[in-house]
Scaffold this active site. Structure first.
Site, PDB file in Angstrom:
ATOM      1  N   GLU A  95       0.833  -1.195   0.000  1.00 32.89           N
ATOM      2  CA  GLU A  95       0.000   0.000   0.000  1.00 32.89           C
ATOM      3  C   GLU A  95       0.872   1.251   0.000  1.00 32.89           C
ATOM      4  O   GLU A  95       1.969   1.238   0.535  1.00 32.89           O
ATOM      5  CB  GLU A  95      -0.847   0.039   1.276  1.00 32.89           C
ATOM      6  CG  GLU A  95      -1.798  -1.123   1.409  1.00 32.89           C
ATOM      7  CD  GLU A  95      -2.443  -1.192   2.784  1.00 32.89           C
ATOM      8  OE1 GLU A  95      -3.229  -2.126   2.990  1.00 32.89           O
ATOM      9  OE2 GLU A  95      -2.154  -0.335   3.639  1.00 32.89           O
ATOM     10  N   CYS A 109       3.163   8.338   1.847  1.00 31.75           N
ATOM     11  CA  CYS A 109       3.651   7.331   2.797  1.00 31.75           C
ATOM     12  C   CYS A 109       3.903   6.053   2.005  1.00 31.75           C
ATOM     13  O   CYS A 109       2.991   5.524   1.364  1.00 31.75           O
ATOM     14  CB  CYS A 109       2.598   7.127   3.886  1.00 31.75           C
ATOM     15  SG  CYS A 109       3.039   5.822   5.039  1.00 31.75           S
ATOM     16  N   CYS A 116       5.720  -7.779   7.133  1.00 29.25           N
ATOM     17  CA  CYS A 116       6.769  -7.215   7.991  1.00 29.25           C
ATOM     18  C   CYS A 116       7.212  -8.250   9.017  1.00 29.25           C
ATOM     19  O   CYS A 116       6.378  -8.884   9.658  1.00 29.25           O
ATOM     20  CB  CYS A 116       6.243  -5.970   8.703  1.00 29.25           C
ATOM     21  SG  CYS A 116       7.500  -5.217   9.745  1.00 29.25           S
ATOM     22  N   CYS A 120       4.736  -6.342  15.147  1.00 28.73           N
ATOM     23  CA  CYS A 120       4.185  -5.607  16.287  1.00 28.73           C
ATOM     24  C   CYS A 120       2.741  -6.073  16.494  1.00 28.73           C
ATOM     25  O   CYS A 120       1.998  -6.239  15.524  1.00 28.73           O
ATOM     26  CB  CYS A 120       4.212  -4.103  16.009  1.00 28.73           C
ATOM     27  SG  CYS A 120       5.874  -3.481  15.723  1.00 28.73           S
ATOM     28  N   CYS A 123      -0.347  -4.189  14.919  1.00 20.47           N
ATOM     29  CA  CYS A 123      -0.232  -3.765  13.525  1.00 20.47           C
ATOM     30  C   CYS A 123      -0.712  -4.843  12.555  1.00 20.47           C
ATOM     31  O   CYS A 123      -0.255  -5.983  12.606  1.00 20.47           O
ATOM     32  CB  CYS A 123       1.232  -3.416  13.235  1.00 20.47           C
ATOM     33  SG  CYS A 123       1.556  -3.124  11.495  1.00 20.47           S
ATOM     34  N   CYS A 338      -2.445   1.294   8.527  1.00 14.92           N
ATOM     35  CA  CYS A 338      -1.383   0.562   7.860  1.00 14.92           C
ATOM     36  C   CYS A 338      -1.714  -0.922   7.679  1.00 14.92           C
ATOM     37  O   CYS A 338      -2.041  -1.614   8.623  1.00 14.92           O
ATOM     38  CB  CYS A 338      -0.139   0.754   8.722  1.00 14.92           C
ATOM     39  SG  CYS A 338       1.160  -0.373   8.463  1.00 14.92           S
TER      40      CYS A 338
END
Ligand code: SF4
Length: 353
Positions: A95, A109, A116, A120, A123, A338
């Site tokens: 994205e 952004c 990832c 986290c 997230c 996100c």
């Protein structure tokens, strides 16, 4: 880095393109023309490079991804934030977000990885771990597709706060940054670019060693290790003290004040004592604090603190003399948090199966 067997056209210098042209039996000046299309006109599709011979356009399209990335979907929120879902050459998705600001400013952004590895707990992007790194060319294509979506307008600021831990994809990110700031390519000031990290120490050291004036934002989210351990799992979590020592090194080397990003989570890191400790650390390390009111993604164990708690947290920090700003996440109503748009698409596809 090649993806689906090909390199990317975007990112090459004029010199490299001249060498490619002569190596392909063309006149060297053709390489300069191609660079002009990319870096002056924001064009990478060979069919739009009108002053090139047809055979050369075909050769370019066969040799390179130009582009390899396409916009697959878009969501918009009431405040004008636009989120693009981008489909990569191998079918993966990331994205990028276009964020309007005051004074007609525009910020992009960008993502640096598919998924990832940091994972986290609050997230959406980290839920499935890392799928792969983005190539420098893919990062630059994100930037270019954003420009096209904005009506051929370049952004005022760039933040690498999308999907991924950019400093774990250091070489590709550094190559993209080089192309973005090279006066002969996109020519953006490093002071207008911010790279965010979850506090990945080896990457922070390498980033400092670039010796450029990029802004560094550290996603601290907790001012003590015990609370941080509830948010960021092993093995990619480093001690707060070591992260802040590395922030000192960055300030010394790059001459830029570091920003500490702090997502406020109800009942986790929103106590007055958290605010006091955070303010103390920020002052000690000459850092700015950016508070982010958690964007509730629906479900999950985390929630946003009530407004009075958020305001009190900010006030404690300001009263302690630390530099603090509060960001209320934009675009919450349009899956702009996100990693959400990408997740929505993947889940939709799985349902179709
Ligand atoms: S918050 Fe950033 S570092 Fe953490 S999992 Fe999400 S994308 Fe990765």
């Amino acid at each position: 880095m090649k993806v689906a067997g090909k390199n990317f056209l975007i990112g090459h210098t004029a010199l490299e393109l001249r060498e490619w042209a002569t190596g392909s039996g063309e006149a060297a000046f053709r390489g300069g023309q191609i660079a002009g299309w990319i870096y002056r006109n924001n064009v990478i599709a060979p069919e739009e490079m009108k002053n090139l011979p047809g055979a050369l356009r075909t050769k370019l399209a066969e040799t390179f991804h130009a582009p390899g990335t396409a916009v697959a979907d878009e969501t918009r929120s009431g405040d004008g934030t636009r989120k693009l879902l981008l489909r990569l050459a191998d079918g993966e998705t990331v994205e990028m977000v276009l964020i309007p600001g005051g004074d007609d400013r525009l910020t992009f952004c960008l993502s640096t990885q598919v998924g990832c590895p940091v994972r986290c707990r609050f997230c959406a992007s980290g839920r499935d771990g890392l799928i792969r790194n983005l190539a420098a060319g893919e990062i630059l294509e994100e930037y270019l597709l954003g420009i096209h979506a904005a009506g051929n307008r370049r952004p005022d600021n760039l933040v690498f706060m999308g999907i991924g831990e950019g400093l774990l994809n250091f070489d590709e990110l550094a190559a993209a940054l080089e192309a973005l700031t090279d006066p002969e390519r996109f020519g953006m000031s490093p002071r207008r670019i911010t790279v965010s990290t979850s506090g990945y120490l080896p990457g922070m050291r390498r980033f400092a060693e670039l010796g450029r004036e990029y802004n560094l934002a550290i996603s601290l989210h907790a001012s003590d290790d015990a609370t941080r351990a509830r948010l960021i799992p092993d093995p990619l979590r480093y001690p707060v003290e070591e992260i802040l020592a590395e922030a000192d090194h960055y300030l010394e080397r790059a001459g830029r004040m570091v920003t500490l990003e702090y997502t406020l989570l109800r009942g986790i890191n929103d106590r007055p004592s958290d605010a006091e400790r955070l303010a103390r650390l920020a002052r000690l390390h000459h850092a700015k604090i950016n508070l982010i009111a958690y964007n509730e993604t629906g479900g999950g164990e985390f929630s946003r603190p009530p407004r009075n708690v958020i305001e009190n947290f900010e006030k404690i920090i300001a009263d302690a003399g630390a530099h603090v700003t509060l960001r209320v996440e934009r675009g919450g109503e349009s899956a702009a948090a996100c990693g959400q748009l990408r997740r929505m698409h993947r889940e939709g596809k799985e349902k179709e199966k």
